[in-house]
Scaffold this active site. Structure first.
Site, short mmCIF file in Angstrom:
data_model
loop_
_atom_site.label_atom_id
_atom_site.label_comp_id
_atom_site.label_asym_id
_atom_site.label_seq_id
_atom_site.Cartn_x
_atom_site.Cartn_y
_atom_site.Cartn_z
N CYS A 23 14.10 10.87 4.99
CA CYS A 23 14.27 10.53 6.27
C CYS A 23 15.78 10.76 6.99
O CYS A 23 16.00 10.62 7.96
CB CYS A 23 14.01 8.79 6.49
SG CYS A 23 14.70 7.83 5.29
N LYS A 37 0.85 -1.19 0.04
CA LYS A 37 0.02 -0.07 0.07
C LYS A 37 0.96 1.26 -0.09
O LYS A 37 1.60 1.49 0.97
CB LYS A 37 -0.97 -0.01 1.23
CG LYS A 37 -1.91 1.21 1.17
CD LYS A 37 -2.56 1.53 2.54
CE LYS A 37 -1.94 2.61 3.27
NZ LYS A 37 -1.96 4.03 2.31
N GLY A 76 8.10 5.22 7.16
CA GLY A 76 7.30 6.58 7.23
C GLY A 76 7.49 7.05 8.51
O GLY A 76 8.72 6.94 9.17
N SER A 77 6.39 7.95 9.36
CA SER A 77 6.84 8.50 10.67
C SER A 77 6.79 7.68 11.72
O SER A 77 6.20 6.56 11.74
CB SER A 77 5.81 9.60 10.63
OG SER A 77 4.61 8.82 11.03
#
Length: 519
Positions: free
Chosen positions: A306, A197, A250-251
């Site tokens: 990142c 996804k 991600g975060s």
């Protein structure tokens, strides 16, 4: 609608049509690749905004749980077919699949640029990385050797590395094409099926890549792409009983939610999260290189990386001179439209991120920090470029406890702080909850290795920055996540060691004193 919006919508329609995702202007694009077919979502409408203008770009529909079920079922079936092939054949098919991208490189780069708002020159480089990743891991398919353990019994004990089965992957909006290939290639090289996804903000390049790869010879259903929101499609993915491992880029906040979802089902995860990386410049460094490196570390991708070197730590006796040079150079960086060949830095990807970054700058200013350069919209943008632009920003007079100095900004914002000696530099560098990357600039080899060895960071550069290659492992400490991507370590994340015991003795030792049961 201004002229730039019209141009972007026309370009996007052409690109979506090129990859078969949409046929007529105004159509809702097919945003999922499931079991060898392009499939439209069935859930709520998700509207995408042009990062360069802030205007409407395109809408598509959330996939939802039902399509996620279909994707997992397809991946499970295809994984069995994939593992029935010899390891060498899997490698050949991976190489053939990635060659299918030939002739589509420019369209892939443009698709990424329009949706993500990244300069076209950067996107072209990322298309090349896709091929590099698949070629590297294709070579590993028939080289995943096991080992024989000299156990103190009459058994032959050997260890195999077996795939998990079906893995779920979630990739971010800052580098959707790069991270798609970064995770797909080792996953299928290890023998897994995949349901991936992308971020709901950047849905299409992953679908285009998956379709091309399957057309190049991968089994139908081995790679599935589902697009939708985190609370709907994302939650269905992380909570699905058919997913045996989760991988997320991600975060930290989202990473915690995904790790918790996996833990409830006792499913392991790999998390590649944020960073607040320190770029350490000693007074004996080659300053021309260090100043250029400081810019590359933070302003590439508009700081939406990142590993961005968002903290510039400079030895005190050269601090003012270095900050002045970096600020002057930053003010000259060409900020413009993503499609412009001269653009070195584009907009931030979305309104939420723009608002977050600008609010952090204002709080830093209110706390007493000094804006050396930037901190506002750049001047000289084309008419209609009303999107999420922020000038390259350098901030000084910062205390290490300030939010801007210890929290990830994820934007083109560089915080400069002085240090006195090696111990002070290491203390400042390690003084955040992150541990993804860092760099040391010095001409003293002993100092370079000494300081690098003390940094709590998964990747450390010496007299360089952002030299990343698929051959080398990548990941972090603490709030930067756990597990590794790329390299052999990244491949091993997608396998489980299986220990096999074969009795070779005349009298089976497994009996362990029990009777045979004969009359």
């Amino acid at each position: 609608m201004n002229a730039l919006d019209t141009q972007a919508q026309q370009a996007l329609h052409r690109l979506l049509a090129q990859f078969g995702l949409s046929l007529e202007p105004g159509d809702t694009p097919c945003s999922n690749w499931i079991d060898g077919d392009l499939v439209a979502g069935r859930g709520d409408t998700i509207a995408l905004t042009n990062p360069a203008t802030g205007g409407d770009l395109v809408s598509y529909r959330d996939a939802g749980a039902d399509l996620l079920d279909r994707a997992v079922e397809a991946a499970s079936r295809a994984q069995v077919e994939w593992m029935a092939l010899t390891a060498s054949e899997r490698g050949r098919r991976m190489n053939a699949a990635v060659r299918r991208l030939e002739g589509h490189e420019e369209d892939l780069a443009q698709l990424e640029s329009v949706i993500a708002g990244k300069p076209i020159r950067d996107c072209r480089g990322e298309v090349g990385k896709v091929r590099e990743m698949f070629e590297y891991y294709a070579g590993w398919c028939d080289k995943q050797h096991g080992e024989v353990i000299p156990v103190p019994t009459s058994h032959l004990n050997y260890v195999r590395h077996v795939p998990f089965g079906v893995v779920g992957q979630i990739t971010p909006w800052n580098a959707p094409m790069f991270t798609c290939a970064w995770q797909l290639a080792p996953a299928i090289a290890a023998g897994n099926g995949v349901v991936l996804k992308p971020s709901e903000l950047t849905p299409f390049s992953s679908v285009a890549i998956a379709r091309l790869l399957e057309c190049g010879g991968l089994p139908k259903g081995l790679i599935n792409i589902v697009n939708g929101l985190g609370p709907t499609t994302g939650a269905a993915l992380t909570g699905h009983d058919g997913i045996s491992k989760l991988v997320f880029v991600g975060s930290p906040d989202s990473g915690r939610l995904i790790a918790e979802a996996g833990a409830r089902r006792l499913v392991p995860s790999v998390l590649e999260l944020g960073g607040k990386s320190a770029n350490i410049v000693f007074d004996d460094a080659r300053l021309d290189d260090a100043v250029a490196g400081a810019q590359a570390a933070i302003f590439a991708a508009a700081g939406q990386s990142c590993v961005a070197g968002s903290r510039l730590l400079v030895q005190r006796d050269i601090f003012d001179a270095v900050v002045e040079r970096v600020g002057r150079a930053a003010s000259r960086i060409a900020v413009g439209l993503p499609v412009d060949e001269a653009t070195r830095m584009g907009p931030l990807q979305n309104a939420r991120q723009y608002e977050r970054v600008t609010a952090m700058i204002e709080r830093a200013r209110a706390a007493g920090a000094r804006i050396v350069t930037g901190g506002q919209r750049p001047e000289g943008l084309p008419q209609g470029a009303d999107g999420y632009y922020l000038a390259p920003t350098v901030i000084a007079d910062v205390d290490a406890s300030m939010e801007i100095a210890c929290e990830e900004v994820f934007g083109p914002v560089l915080v400069a702080m002085p240090f006195d000696d090696e111990a002070d530099a290491v203390r400042l560098a390690n003084g955040t909850r992150f541990g993804l990357a860092g760099a040391v600039w010095t001409q003293d080899p002993a100092r370079a290795h000494r300081v690098a060895g003390q940094l709590r960071a998964g990747t450390v550069w010496i007299n360089s920055y952002k030299a990343i290659n698929v051959m080398s492992p990548f990941g972090g400490f603490r709030d930067s996540g756990f597990g590794r991507s790329s390299g052999l370590d990244g491949l091993r994340e997608y396998t489980v060691p299986q220990s096999v015991w074969v009795e070779t003795g005349v009298t089976a030792s497994v009996a362990m004193g029990y009777a045979s049961g004969e009359a």
